[in-house]
Design a protein around this motif. Structure first.
Motif, PDB file in Angstrom:
ATOM      1  N   ALA A  53      -3.830  -2.916 -14.922  1.00  0.00           N
ATOM      2  CA  ALA A  53      -3.071  -1.762 -15.395  1.00  0.00           C
ATOM      3  C   ALA A  53      -3.711  -0.488 -14.875  1.00  0.00           C
ATOM      4  CB  ALA A  53      -3.039  -1.748 -16.915  1.00  0.00           C
ATOM      5  N   GLY A  54      -2.864   0.489 -14.561  1.00  0.00           N
ATOM      6  CA  GLY A  54      -3.357   1.773 -14.078  1.00  0.00           C
ATOM      7  C   GLY A  54      -2.210   2.729 -13.858  1.00  0.00           C
ATOM      8  N   THR A  55      -2.468   3.753 -13.052  1.00  0.00           N
ATOM      9  CA  THR A  55      -1.472   4.769 -12.752  1.00  0.00           C
ATOM     10  C   THR A  55      -1.104   4.695 -11.278  1.00  0.00           C
ATOM     11  OG1 THR A  55      -2.448   6.209 -14.431  1.00  0.00           O
ATOM     12  CG2 THR A  55      -0.989   7.247 -12.829  1.00  0.00           C
ATOM     13  N   ALA A  56       0.204   4.686 -11.016  1.00  0.00           N
ATOM     14  CA  ALA A  56       0.672   4.665  -9.629  1.00  0.00           C
ATOM     15  C   ALA A  56       0.442   6.047  -9.034  1.00  0.00           C
ATOM     16  CB  ALA A  56       2.149   4.307  -9.577  1.00  0.00           C
ATOM     17  N   GLU A  57      -0.158   6.050  -7.839  1.00  0.00           N
ATOM     18  CA  GLU A  57      -0.401   7.327  -7.169  1.00  0.00           C
ATOM     19  C   GLU A  57       0.480   7.443  -5.951  1.00  0.00           C
ATOM     20  OE1 GLU A  57      -4.435   8.166  -6.112  1.00  0.00           O
ATOM     21  OE2 GLU A  57      -4.889   8.967  -8.067  1.00  0.00           O
ATOM     22  N   GLU A  58      -0.086   7.301  -4.835  1.00  0.00           N
ATOM     23  CA  GLU A  58       0.612   7.492  -3.571  1.00  0.00           C
ATOM     24  C   GLU A  58       1.568   6.338  -3.284  1.00  0.00           C
ATOM     25  OE1 GLU A  58      -0.740   7.519   1.068  1.00  0.00           O
ATOM     26  OE2 GLU A  58      -2.135   8.262  -0.419  1.00  0.00           O
ATOM     27  N   LEU A  59       2.853   6.663  -3.105  1.00  0.00           N
ATOM     28  CA  LEU A  59       3.846   5.659  -2.754  1.00  0.00           C
ATOM     29  C   LEU A  59       3.850   5.511  -1.241  1.00  0.00           C
ATOM     30  CD1 LEU A  59       6.761   6.807  -5.064  1.00  0.00           C
ATOM     31  CD2 LEU A  59       4.989   5.122  -5.558  1.00  0.00           C
ATOM     32  N   THR A  60       3.944   4.268  -0.766  1.00  0.00           N
ATOM     33  CA  THR A  60       3.905   4.018   0.667  1.00  0.00           C
ATOM     34  C   THR A  60       4.773   2.810   0.991  1.00  0.00           C
ATOM     35  OG1 THR A  60       2.426   3.683   2.551  1.00  0.00           O
ATOM     36  CG2 THR A  60       1.794   2.642   0.477  1.00  0.00           C
ATOM     37  N   ASP A  61       4.666   2.329   2.179  1.00  0.00           N
ATOM     38  CA  ASP A  61       5.434   1.176   2.628  1.00  0.00           C
ATOM     39  C   ASP A  61       4.529   0.368   3.537  1.00  0.00           C
ATOM     40  OD1 ASP A  61       7.324  -0.621   3.459  1.00  0.00           O
ATOM     41  OD2 ASP A  61       8.723   0.861   4.233  1.00  0.00           O
ATOM     42  N   ASP A  62       4.404  -0.944   3.296  1.00  0.00           N
ATOM     43  CA  ASP A  62       3.541  -1.761   4.157  1.00  0.00           C
ATOM     44  C   ASP A  62       4.340  -2.534   5.194  1.00  0.00           C
ATOM     45  OD1 ASP A  62       4.643  -3.864   2.728  1.00  0.00           O
ATOM     46  OD2 ASP A  62       2.729  -4.852   2.353  1.00  0.00           O
ATOM     47  N   GLY A  63       5.548  -2.124   5.438  1.00  0.00           N
ATOM     48  CA  GLY A  63       6.379  -2.778   6.454  1.00  0.00           C
ATOM     49  C   GLY A  63       7.470  -3.616   5.822  1.00  0.00           C
ATOM     50  N   ALA A  64       7.093  -4.700   5.172  1.00  0.00           N
ATOM     51  CA  ALA A  64       8.081  -5.609   4.606  1.00  0.00           C
ATOM     52  C   ALA A  64       8.490  -5.221   3.184  1.00  0.00           C
ATOM     53  CB  ALA A  64       7.545  -7.034   4.610  1.00  0.00           C
ATOM     54  N   PHE A  65       7.564  -4.658   2.423  1.00  0.00           N
ATOM     55  CA  PHE A  65       7.822  -4.349   1.023  1.00  0.00           C
ATOM     56  C   PHE A  65       7.347  -2.932   0.709  1.00  0.00           C
ATOM     57  CE2 PHE A  65       7.404  -8.962   1.125  1.00  0.00           C
ATOM     58  CZ  PHE A  65       8.513  -9.354   0.393  1.00  0.00           C
ATOM     59  N   PRO A  66       7.944  -2.314  -0.323  1.00  0.00           N
ATOM     60  CA  PRO A  66       7.396  -1.031  -0.761  1.00  0.00           C
ATOM     61  C   PRO A  66       5.999  -1.257  -1.332  1.00  0.00           C
ATOM     62  CG  PRO A  66       9.142  -1.778  -2.247  1.00  0.00           C
ATOM     63  CD  PRO A  66       9.085  -2.743  -1.109  1.00  0.00           C
ATOM     64  N   ALA A  67       5.195  -0.241  -1.336  1.00  0.00           N
ATOM     65  CA  ALA A  67       3.822  -0.372  -1.835  1.00  0.00           C
ATOM     66  C   ALA A  67       3.403   0.943  -2.484  1.00  0.00           C
ATOM     67  CB  ALA A  67       2.891  -0.744  -0.686  1.00  0.00           C
ATOM     68  N   PHE A  68       2.286   0.869  -3.226  1.00  0.00           N
ATOM     69  CA  PHE A  68       1.727   2.067  -3.825  1.00  0.00           C
ATOM     70  C   PHE A  68       0.253   1.844  -4.096  1.00  0.00           C
ATOM     71  CE2 PHE A  68       3.558  -0.493  -7.225  1.00  0.00           C
ATOM     72  CZ  PHE A  68       2.564  -0.530  -8.182  1.00  0.00           C
ATOM     73  N   ILE A  69      -0.429   2.924  -4.378  1.00  0.00           N
ATOM     74  CA  ILE A  69      -1.842   2.840  -4.735  1.00  0.00           C
ATOM     75  C   ILE A  69      -1.934   2.956  -6.246  1.00  0.00           C
ATOM     76  CG2 ILE A  69      -4.079   3.985  -4.551  1.00  0.00           C
ATOM     77  CD1 ILE A  69      -3.266   4.737  -1.689  1.00  0.00           C
ATOM     78  N   LEU A  70      -2.646   2.012  -6.851  1.00  0.00           N
ATOM     79  CA  LEU A  70      -2.863   1.982  -8.299  1.00  0.00           C
ATOM     80  C   LEU A  70      -4.284   2.463  -8.549  1.00  0.00           C
ATOM     81  CD1 LEU A  70      -1.460   1.035 -10.956  1.00  0.00           C
ATOM     82  CD2 LEU A  70      -2.671  -1.122 -10.672  1.00  0.00           C
ATOM     83  N   THR A  71      -4.457   3.356  -9.518  1.00  0.00           N
ATOM     84  CA  THR A  71      -5.778   3.923  -9.759  1.00  0.00           C
ATOM     85  C   THR A  71      -6.123   3.936 -11.238  1.00  0.00           C
ATOM     86  OG1 THR A  71      -7.185   5.851  -9.369  1.00  0.00           O
ATOM     87  CG2 THR A  71      -4.862   6.283  -9.833  1.00  0.00           C
ATOM     88  N   ASP A  72      -7.431   3.953 -11.497  1.00  0.00           N
ATOM     89  CA  ASP A  72      -7.926   4.157 -12.862  1.00  0.00           C
ATOM     90  C   ASP A  72      -8.691   5.484 -12.908  1.00  0.00           C
ATOM     91  OD1 ASP A  72     -10.307   3.623 -11.575  1.00  0.00           O
ATOM     92  OD2 ASP A  72     -11.010   2.153 -13.022  1.00  0.00           O
ATOM     93  N   ARG A  73      -8.424   6.373 -11.975  1.00  0.00           N
ATOM     94  CA  ARG A  73      -9.022   7.695 -11.756  1.00  0.00           C
ATOM     95  C   ARG A  73     -10.320   7.612 -10.938  1.00  0.00           C
ATOM     96  NH1 ARG A  73      -7.941  11.057 -17.277  1.00  0.00           N
ATOM     97  NH2 ARG A  73      -5.693  10.768 -17.249  1.00  0.00           N
ATOM     98  N   ASP A  74     -11.054   6.499 -11.003  1.00  0.00           N
ATOM     99  CA  ASP A  74     -12.298   6.369 -10.251  1.00  0.00           C
ATOM    100  C   ASP A  74     -12.141   5.462  -9.030  1.00  0.00           C
ATOM    101  OD1 ASP A  74     -13.700   7.953 -12.105  1.00  0.00           O
ATOM    102  OD2 ASP A  74     -14.084   6.219 -13.386  1.00  0.00           O
ATOM    103  N   GLN A  75     -11.348   4.413  -9.175  1.00  0.00           N
ATOM    104  CA  GLN A  75     -11.198   3.424  -8.111  1.00  0.00           C
ATOM    105  C   GLN A  75      -9.726   3.206  -7.810  1.00  0.00           C
ATOM    106  OE1 GLN A  75     -13.316   0.438 -10.281  1.00  0.00           O
ATOM    107  NE2 GLN A  75     -15.142   0.697  -9.023  1.00  0.00           N
TER     108      GLN A  75
END
Length: 137
Positions: free
Chosen positions: A72-94
């Motif tokens: 569990a965390g917070t979605a940050e930067e939305l991106t695309d890895d080619g085949a599927f949508p993607a995003f960066i999940l963070t806990d503020r530190d990692q």
């Protein structure tokens, strides 16, 4: 003689082309499945037995590649890895890179819980999870 030969050759070539009907598939569509004996990140039932984990456990290597995880965390930067949508999940530190196999709509800033398969380290040197279930809180 040539005038009679041309229609005959035309009919013959058309008859040769009319062989077996090949089943047409839509270009660009492929079926993605995991190799036998491995968890399939596209199948939600494969992550039913997932264990909750932490960002620290993923970044320190405590979780084995191919393990089912819940994070569990917070979605940050939305991106695309080619085949599927993607995003960066963070806990503020990692941060963890999440491949959105479920294709669930996620917005930057959403609190999310992902259920998926840990796929090792992404190109960005962060842990990669292929998520087949994403809960937006």
């Amino acid at each position: 003689m040539v005038k009679r030969l041309i229609p005959f050759l035309l009919i013959l070539s058309l008859a040769a082309c009319g062989g077996e009907n090949a089943e047409l598939t839509e270009e660009g569509q492929t079926e993605v499945t995991a190799p036998e004996g491995e968890l399939d990140p596209t199948a939600p039932e494969d992550v039913d037995e997932a264990e909750p984990t932490t960002f620290t456990a993923l970044t320190s290597g405590e979780v084995a590649e191919g393990d089912a995880v819940i994070l569990a965390g917070t979605a940050e930067e939305l991106t695309d890895d080619g085949a599927f949508p993607a995003f960066i999940l963070t806990d503020r530190d990692q941060q963890v890179f999440v491949r959105n196999m479920a294709e669930t709509p996620v917005e930057a800033g959403d609190a999310v819980t992902v259920h998926g398969i840990y796929d090792g380290v992404a190109e960005e040197d962060m842990p990669l999870i292929s998520a087949s279930v994403i809960e937006v809180d």
